[in-house]
Design an enzyme around this catalytic site. Structure first.
Site, mmCIF file in Angstrom:
data_model
loop_
_atom_site.group_PDB
_atom_site.id
_atom_site.type_symbol
_atom_site.label_atom_id
_atom_site.label_comp_id
_atom_site.label_asym_id
_atom_site.label_seq_id
_atom_site.Cartn_x
_atom_site.Cartn_y
_atom_site.Cartn_z
ATOM 1 N N ALA A 38 0.872 -1.181 0.000
ATOM 2 C CA ALA A 38 0.000 0.000 0.000
ATOM 3 C C ALA A 38 0.904 1.224 0.000
ATOM 4 O O ALA A 38 2.044 1.162 0.479
ATOM 5 C CB ALA A 38 -0.875 -0.020 1.251
ATOM 6 N N GLY B 144 0.443 -4.954 1.028
ATOM 7 C CA GLY B 144 -0.748 -4.979 0.180
ATOM 8 C C GLY B 144 -0.493 -5.666 -1.163
ATOM 9 O O GLY B 144 -1.432 -6.167 -1.780
HETATM 10 N N1 COA Z 1 4.599 3.089 -0.589
HETATM 11 C C1 COA Z 1 5.002 4.253 -1.148
HETATM 12 N N2 COA Z 1 6.111 4.371 -1.887
HETATM 13 C C2 COA Z 1 6.844 3.263 -2.057
HETATM 14 C C3 COA Z 1 6.495 2.028 -1.505
HETATM 15 C C4 COA Z 1 5.307 1.967 -0.732
HETATM 16 N N3 COA Z 1 4.863 0.826 -0.185
HETATM 17 N N4 COA Z 1 7.440 1.107 -1.837
HETATM 18 C C5 COA Z 1 8.341 1.763 -2.583
HETATM 19 N N5 COA Z 1 7.997 3.061 -2.709
HETATM 20 C C6 COA Z 1 8.714 4.120 -3.435
HETATM 21 C C7 COA Z 1 9.924 4.622 -2.665
HETATM 22 O O1 COA Z 1 9.538 5.577 -1.707
HETATM 23 C C8 COA Z 1 10.745 5.199 -3.789
HETATM 24 O O2 COA Z 1 10.204 6.446 -4.148
HETATM 25 P P1 COA Z 1 11.177 7.730 -4.418
HETATM 26 O O3 COA Z 1 12.051 7.298 -5.569
HETATM 27 O O4 COA Z 1 10.235 8.830 -4.763
HETATM 28 O O5 COA Z 1 11.950 7.928 -3.173
HETATM 29 C C9 COA Z 1 10.491 4.244 -4.944
HETATM 30 O O6 COA Z 1 9.267 3.596 -4.637
HETATM 31 C C10 COA Z 1 11.574 3.198 -5.129
HETATM 32 O O7 COA Z 1 11.729 2.505 -3.890
HETATM 33 P P2 COA Z 1 13.130 2.335 -3.121
HETATM 34 O O8 COA Z 1 12.860 2.139 -1.672
HETATM 35 O O9 COA Z 1 14.068 3.476 -3.486
HETATM 36 O O10 COA Z 1 13.676 1.006 -3.813
HETATM 37 P P3 COA Z 1 14.704 -0.043 -3.167
HETATM 38 O O11 COA Z 1 15.087 -0.957 -4.281
HETATM 39 O O12 COA Z 1 15.774 0.639 -2.432
HETATM 40 O O13 COA Z 1 13.850 -0.873 -2.093
HETATM 41 C C11 COA Z 1 11.901 -2.065 -1.284
HETATM 42 C C12 COA Z 1 12.777 -1.681 -2.510
HETATM 43 C C13 COA Z 1 10.659 -2.762 -1.841
HETATM 44 C C14 COA Z 1 12.676 -2.979 -0.354
HETATM 45 C C15 COA Z 1 11.487 -0.750 -0.527
HETATM 46 O O14 COA Z 1 10.952 0.170 -1.474
HETATM 47 C C16 COA Z 1 10.461 -0.958 0.551
HETATM 48 O O15 COA Z 1 10.785 -1.456 1.609
HETATM 49 N N6 COA Z 1 9.199 -0.539 0.299
HETATM 50 C C17 COA Z 1 8.148 -0.573 1.282
HETATM 51 C C18 COA Z 1 7.633 -1.984 1.480
HETATM 52 C C19 COA Z 1 6.558 -2.011 2.555
HETATM 53 O O16 COA Z 1 6.797 -1.809 3.733
HETATM 54 N N7 COA Z 1 5.333 -2.313 2.124
HETATM 55 C C20 COA Z 1 4.224 -2.475 3.005
HETATM 56 C C21 COA Z 1 3.418 -1.251 3.091
HETATM 57 S S1 COA Z 1 2.070 -1.464 4.244
#
Ligand code: COA
Length: 260
Positions: free
Chosen positions: A66, A112
Site C-alpha cells: 500500500a 498490500g
Molecule cells: N509506498 C510508497 N512508496 C513506495 C512504496 C510503498 N509501499 N514502496 C516503494 N515506494 C517508493 C519509494 O519511496 C521510492 O520512491 P522515491 O524514488 O520517490 O523515493 C520508490 O518507490 C523506489 O523505492 P526504493 O525504496 O528506493 O527502492 P529499493 O530498491 O531501495 O527498495 C523495497 C525496494 C521494496 C525494499 C522498498 O521500497 C520498501 O521497503 N518498500 C516498502 C515496502 C513495505 O513496507 N510495504 C508495506 C506497506 S504497508
C-alpha cells in the site's frame, strides 16, 4: 478502457491487467485501488473474457505494498476505514470474482502487494520475486486480508513467522510453502501464465465460476462449504456447458463450451 495507473489489454479470451506505477514500485494508492476494481469489474462482465492475469510493470516489483505516503498521518478510524473499503472494493472482490485470476508476481510483492496476489485464485512467481508482509516493521498489522489468507495458504506457523519477523521470502521458499504454484525465469513469466490460462480456457467457464464459489465457501464463517458444493453440483446439470461437455466426451471430440 483508459486508466491512469494501469494498462488493460485484451487478447482473445484473456484480459491482462498491469499495475503501472514503476517509479513507486507499483505501490497501491487510492486511485490505483479504484482503477483495479473498475478493470476487474470490466473484465468479469465481458462474456468473452475467461481468464484475467494480473501483474506489475517493470522488472523490479509486482506491488511493493500500500502507498505508505497516503496513510502516514492517519488516526484509528481512518485506518479501519482504509482497510474496510479496500478489502471490499478490491481484495474480497477479486477472490469472489466469477472469472479466474492468475497473479504473475514479477518482483517484490510486499504488504498490500502480497495481499493482492493472495486474493487471486492462482499465483506464479518469477525467480527474482521476493514476498513478505512487512507491516509490523511499520507498527501496523496487515489490513487487506493478509492475516487471514496467508495462514490459509501456508499454515499458521509459517504465517506467524512471516508476519512477526516482517522478513521477505524468495521465490523458491514461496514455492516450498505453497504460496505460489510455479516459479519461472522472469522472461518466461508471462508466457507461463498465458499457457496456464489457455489450459483453464479449455474448460467450462460456468463450471469454473461455480467451483470458485464452492471453494471460497469453505473459508467463510457460518457457511457450510459441502452444502454449497451440493447446490453448485446440482445446478451444473442445468447448464448448456454440461450438455456440451458430456456430449463431446461421448462423441470423442473436443468440447466447445457455450459458456451458459
Ligand atoms: N509506498 C510508497 N512508496 C513506495 C512504496 C510503498 N509501499 N514502496 C516503494 N515506494 C517508493 C519509494 O519511496 C521510492 O520512491 P522515491 O524514488 O520517490 O523515493 C520508490 O518507490 C523506489 O523505492 P526504493 O525504496 O528506493 O527502492 P529499493 O530498491 O531501495 O527498495 C523495497 C525496494 C521494496 C525494499 C522498498 O521500497 C520498501 O521497503 N518498500 C516498502 C515496502 C513495505 O513496507 N510495504 C508495506 C506497506 S504497508
Amino acid at each position: 478502457m483508459n486508466f491512469e495507473n494501469l494498462i488493460y489489454e485484451v487478447d482473445d479470451q484473456l484480459a491482462i491487467i498491469t499495475i503501472n506505477r514503476p517509479k513507486k514500485l507499483n505501490a497501491l494508492n487510492k486511485e490505483t485501488i479504484q482503477e483495479l476494481h473498475d478493470a476487474f469489474a470490466e473484465a468479469d462482465s465481458d462474456p468473452n473474457i475467461g481468464v484475467i492475469i494480473l501483474t506489475g510493470s517493470g522488472e523490479k516489483a509486482f506491488v511493493a505494498g500500500a502507498d505508505i505516503s497516503e496513510f502516514s498521518d492517519f488516526e484509528e478510524e481512518q485506518g479501519a476505514l482504509l482497510a474496510r473499503k479496500g478489502q471490499k472494493l478490491l481484495f474480497d472482490f477479486i477472490e469472489n470474482l466469477s472469472t479466474p485470476v492468475v497473479a504473475a508476481i514479477n518482483g517484490f510483492a510486499l504488504g498490500g502487494g502480497l495481499e493482492l496476489a493472495m486474493a487471486a485464485h492462482i499465483r506464479i512467481a518469477s525467480d527474482n520475486a521476493r514476498m513478505g508482509l512487512p507491516e509490523t516493521s511499520l507498527g501496523l498489522i496487515p489490513g487487506y486480508g493478509g492475516t487471514q489468507r496467508l495462514p490459509q495458504l501456508v499454515g499458521k506457523g509459517r504465517a506467524f513467522e512471516m508476519i512477526m519477523t516482517a522478513s521477505m521470502i524468495n521465490a523458491d521458499q514461496a514455492l516450498q510453502y505453497g504460496l505460489v504454484n510455479h516459479v519461472t525465469m522472469q522472461e518466461e513469466l508471462m508466457s507461463h501464465a498465458e499457457k496456464l490460462a489457455a489450459k483453464i480456457l479449455d474448460n467450462s467457464g460456468v463450471a469454473i465460476a461455480t467451483a470458485i464459489t464452492a471453494v471460497n465457501a469453505g473459508f467463510k464463517a457460518g457457511v457450510n462449504g459441502y452444502d454449497v458444493e451440493i447446490e453448485g453440483f446440482g445446478a451444473s446439470f442445468g447448464t448448456e456447458d454440461f450438455k456440451e461437455g458430456t456430449s463431446a466426451f461421448l462423441e470423442k471430440r473436443k468440447a466447445e463450451f457455450p459458456g451458459k
